[in-house]
Design an enzyme around this catalytic site. Structure first.
Site, short mmCIF file in Angstrom:
data_model
loop_
_atom_site.label_atom_id
_atom_site.label_comp_id
_atom_site.label_asym_id
_atom_site.label_seq_id
_atom_site.Cartn_x
_atom_site.Cartn_y
_atom_site.Cartn_z
N GLY A 27 8.69 -21.85 -19.97
CA GLY A 27 7.76 -23.15 -19.95
C GLY A 27 8.58 -24.03 -20.81
N CYS A 28 8.11 -25.35 -20.76
CA CYS A 28 8.82 -26.27 -21.39
C CYS A 28 8.19 -26.46 -23.03
CB CYS A 28 8.55 -27.91 -20.84
SG CYS A 28 6.55 -28.12 -20.37
N TYR A 29 6.91 -26.36 -23.18
CA TYR A 29 6.55 -26.07 -24.51
C TYR A 29 7.04 -24.81 -25.10
CZ TYR A 29 2.64 -29.53 -24.15
OH TYR A 29 1.78 -30.64 -23.86
N THR A 30 7.16 -23.91 -24.37
CA THR A 30 7.63 -22.41 -25.25
C THR A 30 9.20 -22.65 -25.36
OG1 THR A 30 7.88 -21.42 -22.89
CG2 THR A 30 5.70 -21.08 -24.10
N CYS A 44 10.73 -25.24 -26.17
CA CYS A 44 11.10 -26.08 -27.56
C CYS A 44 10.68 -25.18 -28.79
CB CYS A 44 10.18 -27.19 -27.13
SG CYS A 44 10.29 -28.41 -28.51
#
Lengths: 359, 359, 359, 359
Positions: free
Chosen positions: D162-165, D167
């Site tokens: 995922g994108c948040y993860t 980062c």
């Protein structure tokens, strides 16, 4: 507190049909602080049973009636003085026909396009079906206050003008009526913020689709043209058809119309400017800027003002007019309250004196 | 019209020093519609001689005093009741010292940081130079109305709090004062709109530098920390130092503070929520949302409201608080007017009842 | 690594003068990934001594020459093949005169307005002073590749066109040259993103001044008119003067030109569309959309493409043309690299094949 | 041209399932310019039969396969080397199970959350239903290249993070794995652009709902937490649960994670910085900024880079980490292509070398 109760009872009782859209919210914002009005009814069919704060959290601190569905209302039993109708086109004419059938004393300001076209044939042509309330259409008054103020004062049903058309008309009607510009050479390049598209969930209105870019839409066939045709023709005393192109700009509020005109005969842009300046000298909501200064939409944001500017083109005889308003205020809810004020006998500016919010 | 003249003469005469910045404009917006105030003086050194409409076109329709320079003013000769000082840090203390030296009866609401720190050593440490008006600093009252209301009512000089600090304090002070949270475990992650950076022409605040992105700044050393330290320590009765990180968000107005706290002892997030709810029950400008609902800055835009929300973290005992306000209103000009209302004996909410502008 | 050194030595050595502005950064972005070019020199007078990453952090991961001041350069001693000059108007002509005086074999693509006007009188009239490098002006080739491709291939000094003018010319020149539209009835309503205003720190370009609104500027007297006059007159074989109004839109990149034209004789908008379609059939960077489809700036963002659309107006004989490009790419740095490719004998599309970044 | 046909035949044949969403478009952008890949299949169930240019006009100039529905595909008959699966959660596991059942040699990079959680119980708990392809889940490799590079090289099915993860993990995993920070004191305050919410038409993602404001969402229960738990626990060798709060920022692209940590023992922020610097010295897509410099999302826009910054908090022992990436590139499509490059034996950086687009 008996005092405030008494005070309340002297306020006009107002209903807002379609309170869950942007125009509905804007009516809420204005009416909550209007000294002569009390919000007595809010409808939102899909959100019936919810509180206004559930659909617009900015109302959380305020007491407001719960949202109800239109069909749940006993119109004859309400003691409403006036309703604002902020429903989609098409639905509106049936709803208002029903309301006025059951409660003929209620006054109505309709914010949809349904009662704007006096010519029922034009309506059918632009909207693809016959009008469902032809009787009422004949009664309806076109609610551009600066043009039709006197007729609005005694109207029962007022058709609040469109946002694009309000902007273009305020800039052009005095010039067209005075035969000061060539009515066959008018080009209106209009730019609107995103709230003009309403709150319906459409892919093409998602943030990522419309931010960071600009585009024209409805080119050559936008329905607001019908309204412009009607009013410009009326002002000119002969048929007027203009070029009109709307664009979507990545901002919430505001319409800017950049209008290209040619003065008649020897009239210079400076002369046209003086005509507008004089015409609007005493209008509370139209402000003509100094010659050569063009308006910015952000400077009218949240206010009921229209700013108009005029500049000389380098091509002799041609002028460029800029007109800016907030599409949700002077282009919708503010103008609707201005109409209400006239219809109910309040001072025209009551509840509409907010200064623009910039930045 | 003698009537209106007479009416005018009963209004408080107000001056705004530094009217060409965003806070100055916002004071203009609020004061123009304040029933008890009259804008009698506007200063802007670099724009002296110009009209307010030249620096902020939204004021074009309104009559306002011409902008003058501060040094051109004969303070003893003005009949001002109160001045708002929206000048840069550093300049301010000298200006106010001079004003109050010559016209000691004028009341002052200072929107800079100059009089916020009671500890002159802390001031010198954070600002790099000795305070130039130590006497006045001792007199100044810190103007967070919800905390220091009574002292403000009788103050001559009020230091209007910073925008970030107002937001964080309104969320935290009741909890710190009640010893409900661990004061050593507070993390404040704050996000601000661009108006917080003021109107000075800096490369790093150009549209193309700051739109379409987000970043932290002043990490570990932002000056608002000094103000937080002072007030949190005061509330706790012992030293409190918090982690505070400000960010710049591509929007004009708004501060959102996301605050991470740990409840003391057995206190659950739900308990903290009830404490805030009770604490703010009768405050006109602080609204606590239902448990689990977090605030959005856009829903307070243009209003003097602060919205506070509280949610349970999945880590037991920890809560996440959200607080949102408009940095130019409750974070600056609105709070300043709220202070003025108290200082001049007006109802606290007068002129501050605008509903938020959303969308 | 001898291999890579050898590879490097076969690349063209490129200098960028004015690397700390937006156009400079965009040249950096394109040249860093251009297979045939090596960035050998970067200048930025006020940032001399700093790294490119200090002025544009996106370059942090890449090795680039340190920024130097122009006057520190020994032009005769550099082995540069070509320089891009992204300096302000006025400065440019002196700098290039000096460079070519000392190193006449260097090729130059100038991105300022300094060498765009072949008529030195027109230059003096629009810019208010005599040209300082008249000899070079006579040599300069106007670098709109799609119009002057052959002359560019052999030019030493190319004047890269302006962003507004590139957009309008690509839409109009084929129609004007074919005498398909009335050259006296052209209205160009142009909308630009904020990067077009450059990186200079000006109050009127701050985020809070220009976000959330739109306005026209330079109405009636924008300097890009001179460039349009020159090229349209050249294409028409007789004098052409158009109406042109630029607007600022709250987005970073993009120009949209909405152009109002009248077809000559019996030519319908559909005919004009076919003419454009045929004209651009083999152009790599101009794409004509299906009839009735209008372009959006966001769909060319970051690419060197221009999208052109054509729609029928409801007024018979009139057409509405939309043209969209990225002002920093096809409107500046991309077109400059396209010119470089021709001047140095690279394939025209080399290094310019990025697909647009949307959303 | 036989040459180019031959060239084409040596390219890997790639399919994109779910090409009409933002991640699909981004895969299109990257793959169109990838030297080793050929887009051979594009699916979009609701847009089947249309061209890619009909759903994303930026592709108008390029030849691409027509969009088809997934069920119309004869998987055994395609000669695809690899598919990207950019379909909604839940649907994905059934589709991939079917594809690999019929064409077991196809490699798969799945961009949904369906195969990210190795623990099927955790999956059921967070997603509310049993996993439909448990066998495949056991085979799937978690595709954070910088952590699991070697396993990815030989994987058939890779679960793109995922994108948040992505980062948060890139910033934290080296520190957690090295036991350099206290795993029980991690607070991740994350801010995302709007494309992270996808292209589904939802009221809450309309421009006017989300521009000009910021808010937290999913507080205390965002599903990306499950992924963080798994990977942080793996890195720490013991259970790690972090506080994580996502926010929506009015920008299209970008995630900024502001992370609050406490160094273990005597470790100072400067020491943590050196550890990250060394750890990422040779990683092509992670760049650690100088100590005290914090990243901005705009400086990685459109690129596959992650920028990481570290600053000392004023509270002794605490550090503030900033990590920024483009959620559609390193947070989705770029990382997916990076995975593809490893799985198909291409150089890891192939097709991913674009410089960020700023401004």
């Amino acid at each position: 507190m008996p005092d405030s109760l008494e005070a309340k009872s002297t306020k006009a009782k107002i209903g807002v049909l379609g309170a869950s859209g942007y125009t509905g919210a804007e009516l809420g914002r204005l009416l909550l602080r209007h000294p002569g009005a009390e919000i007595a009814l809010l409808t939102a069919d899909r959100r019936a049973g919810q509180e206004m704060r559930d659909v617009f959290p900015q109302f959380a601190p305020f007491g407001l009636p719960k949202l109800v569905s239109i069909e749940s209302i006993d119109w004859a039993g309400t003691a409403l003085d006036l309703i604002f109708c902020a429903l989609p086109h098409g639905t509106t004419q049936k709803v208002i026909k029903n309301v006025l059938g059951k409660a003929p004393a209620i006054k109505v300001v309709d914010l949809s396009a349904d009662f704007r076209l006096a010519d029922l044939d034009a309506y059918a042509r632009w909207y693809g079906h016959a009008h469902q309330a032809a009787e009422l259409q004949r009664e309806a008054v076109y609610g551009l206050v600066e043009v039709h103020r006197d007729r609005i004062k005694t109207a029962r049903l007022v058709a609040n003008p469109g946002c694009y058309t309000t902007c273009a008309q305020l800039a052009l009607i005095p010039l067209i009526a005075a035969k000061a510009i060539d009515p066959d050479e008018i080009v209106i390049d209009a730019k609107s913020g995103m709230t003009g598209a309403g709150r319906a969930a459409k892919e093409e209105m998602l943030f990522s689709e419309v931010s960071e870019g600009i585009h024209a839409y409805g080119v050559g066939h936008h329905r607001h043209m019908a309204e412009l045709d009607q009013e410009f023709t009326l002002a000119a005393g002969r048929e007027v058809v203009v070029t009109f192109t709307p664009h979507l700009v990545p901002m919430n509020r505001g319409i800017l119309s950049t209008i290209y005109v040619r003065g008649q005969g020897e009239l210079r842009p400076e002369d046209l400017h003086v005509m507008l300046l004089k015409h609007y000298m005493n209008e509370p909501f139209v402000h003509v800027l100094p010659f050569g200064t063009m308006p910015q939409t952000r400077h009218v944001r949240g206010s009921n003002m229209t700013f108009i500017g005029m500049t000389r083109d380098r091509i002799a005889g041609r002028a460029i007019i800029g007109a800016a308003l907030d599409n949700l205020v002077k282009g919708a809810a503010g103008q609707a309250v201005q109409n209400m004020n006239l219809m109910l006998g309040f001072p025209e500016v009551m509840g509409l004196e907010q200064v623009a919010l910039f930045p």
